[in-house]
Design an enzyme around this catalytic site. Structure first.
Site, PDB file in Angstrom:
ATOM      1  N   ASP A   1      87.801  88.856 117.976  1.00 22.82           N
ATOM      2  CA  ASP A   1      88.401  87.528 118.147  1.00 22.82           C
ATOM      3  C   ASP A   1      89.931  87.525 118.076  1.00 22.82           C
ATOM      4  O   ASP A   1      90.558  86.507 118.351  1.00 22.82           O
ATOM      5  CB  ASP A   1      87.857  86.569 117.073  1.00 22.82           C
TER       6      ASP A   1
ATOM      7  N   HIS B   1      85.516  92.603 109.238  1.00 24.52           N
ATOM      8  CA  HIS B   1      84.174  92.544 109.813  1.00 24.52           C
ATOM      9  C   HIS B   1      83.171  93.089 108.814  1.00 24.52           C
ATOM     10  O   HIS B   1      83.475  94.025 108.093  1.00 24.52           O
ATOM     11  CB  HIS B   1      84.100  93.366 111.105  1.00 24.52           C
TER      12      HIS B   1
END
Ligand code: CMC
Length: 392
Positions: free
Chosen positions: A327, A270
């Site tokens: 996710d 991320h």
């Protein structure tokens, strides 16, 4: 022109001031309007969180009831809109249909387009929250070739979404409360995430005074990419591929670490979180609970757990501070609920809708807002003379 800095991917550029969402990427903290994501996921509901993000404070009981009631009343779409939904190829990707459908809403509700009139903006807000839910259920049913159902006001937002998605016409349908709770929680976890790719897109498009539908439709398109929201669908494809290769997790991980063919461990890493994504921690717990409650033992969950275990103890991932993101485990839950992989990213979009709207509204009301217009450092030819084609 005196410009000296290029910032690819805007890793070090603040595009706005915002009071909506706070992230501390090193500590793994996420708060909406100051409230920790863990408390909201556990105790709030999706529409309450939508209200919080959009209006800045938690509603009292009467304000919440009025908001929920108003959203519910707008869940029907125009009959012509249902026809329009039927004009896309049935197996076309639902993210493309969703972006087109949201864009098309502006043609059905021309009275809700003025970005400068607060009442109009509130109407567009409610219409988007309401219609996107209906559209998302239609995306599923169109793919399945099943008739589109009408909304039922008497049910809750998530409850009725599940009914419209999965019920057989003319039969009593009761959604499993475990599924309703889990989906509500997932929508809350996705509701906002400050200036990510799709939200920045919404803001930039809106900065030209484009209407809310046009701005959000652009956000849906940005979300569709596998580096962003499309990652949830890509994770399931990755897990399925590993399952098909006799569970050869180690060979797959070697490929990732050698960066063979650009293969990445999808659902990992991320831009902002350099520690465990707090949303992923909640989703992981929920995946375990939902799968066991539905009695769906999924081998893919075992593969995902094994991948995470390897990654968290491997220098490649540790040095780069790569952890599971939101996710990584969501697709397993959506799959257990009965959604096909192509529907995973539309579900992300349904969850992100309040955030896009809140950020767009903040942008519209911010006196500092100017049209988004980055500069460049030109690296092309200097001046040269045109040569007619016959002489080239
Ligand atoms: N697997 C393997 N290596 C990775 C991964 C990954 N998932 N993510 C980053 N890296 C490596 C990358 O190769 C680079 O290595 P090096 O320093 O040797 O060049 C280093 O880590 C830094 O990566 P980056 O691409 O510069 O980082 P970024 O901040 O630009 O990208 C990201 C962030 C999310 C796009 C990236 O981590 C990624 O592609 N992850 C996989 C896709 C994914 O799960 N996306 C969902 C993001 S979270 C929710 C959402 O937005 O939808």
């Amino acid at each position: 022109t005196g410009l000296v800095t290029v910032d690819p991917g805007f890793t070090n550029t603040a595009s706005c001031e915002s009071s909506i969402t706070y992230i501390d990427g090193d500590a793994g903290i996420l708060r909406y309007r100051g409230y920790p994501i863990e408390q909201l996921a556990e105790q709030s509901s999706f529409l309450e969180v939508a209200y919080l993000l959009i209006h800045g404070a938690l509603p009292d009981a009467a304000a919440l009831d009025a908001f929920v009631e108003r959203v519910n009343r707008h869940t029907f779409v125009h009959e012509d809109f249902r026809t329009f939904m039927g004009t896309f190829p049935r197996d076309g990707h639902p993210m493309a249909v969703l972006a087109s459908a949201i864009n098309a809403l502006s043609t059905f509700y021309p009275e809700s387009l003025d970005p400068r009139d607060p009442e109009t903006v509130e109407l567009a807000t409610v219409l988007l929250l309401a219609k996107t839910r209906t559209i998302t259920s239609y995306l599923h049913r169109r793919r399945a070739g099943e008739p589109l159902l009408y909304p039922d006001y008497s049910r809750g937002y998530v409850d009725d979404f599940l009914r419209m998605t999965f019920a057989t016409p003319y039969q009593q349908y009761e959604a499993d409360p475990v599924v309703v709770d889990a989906l509500d929680k997932l929508l809350i976890l996705h509701a906002d995430h400050e200036q990510n790719c799709s939200t920045s897109t919404v803001r930039v498009v809106g900065s030209s005074n484009a209407n809310l539908y046009a701005s959000v439709a652009a956000g849906v398109n940005a979300l569709s990419g596998p580096s962003h929201g499309g990652a949830n669908e890509a994770v399931l494809a990755m897990l399925t591929e590993i399952q098909g290769s006799d569970f050869d997790v180690d060979t797959f991980m070697t490929k990732v670490k050698n960066k063979e063919d650009g293969v990445r461990l999808m659902g990992f890493g991320h831009r902002v979180y350099k520690s465990y994504d707090p949303r992923a921690a909640i989703v992981k717990k929920s995946a375990d609970a939902v799968l066991s409650s539905l009695g769906k033992n999924d081998e893919l969950l075992d593969i995902a757990l094994r991948l995470e275990e390897i990654a968290l103890n491997d220098d490649y991932f540790v040095e780069r501070k790569l952890y599971p993101n939101v996710d990584f485990y969501t697709g397993l839950i959506y799959k257990a609920m009965g959604f096909s992989p192509a529907m995973f990213t539309p579900l992300f979009a349904l969850g992100r809708m309040p955030g896009w709207i809140a950020q767009w509204r903040e942008m519209v009301n911010d006196p500092q807002t100017k049209i988004g217009r980055p500069r460049q450092i030109y690296t092309g030819e200097t001046e040269r003379d045109y040569v007619p084609v016959a002489s080239r």
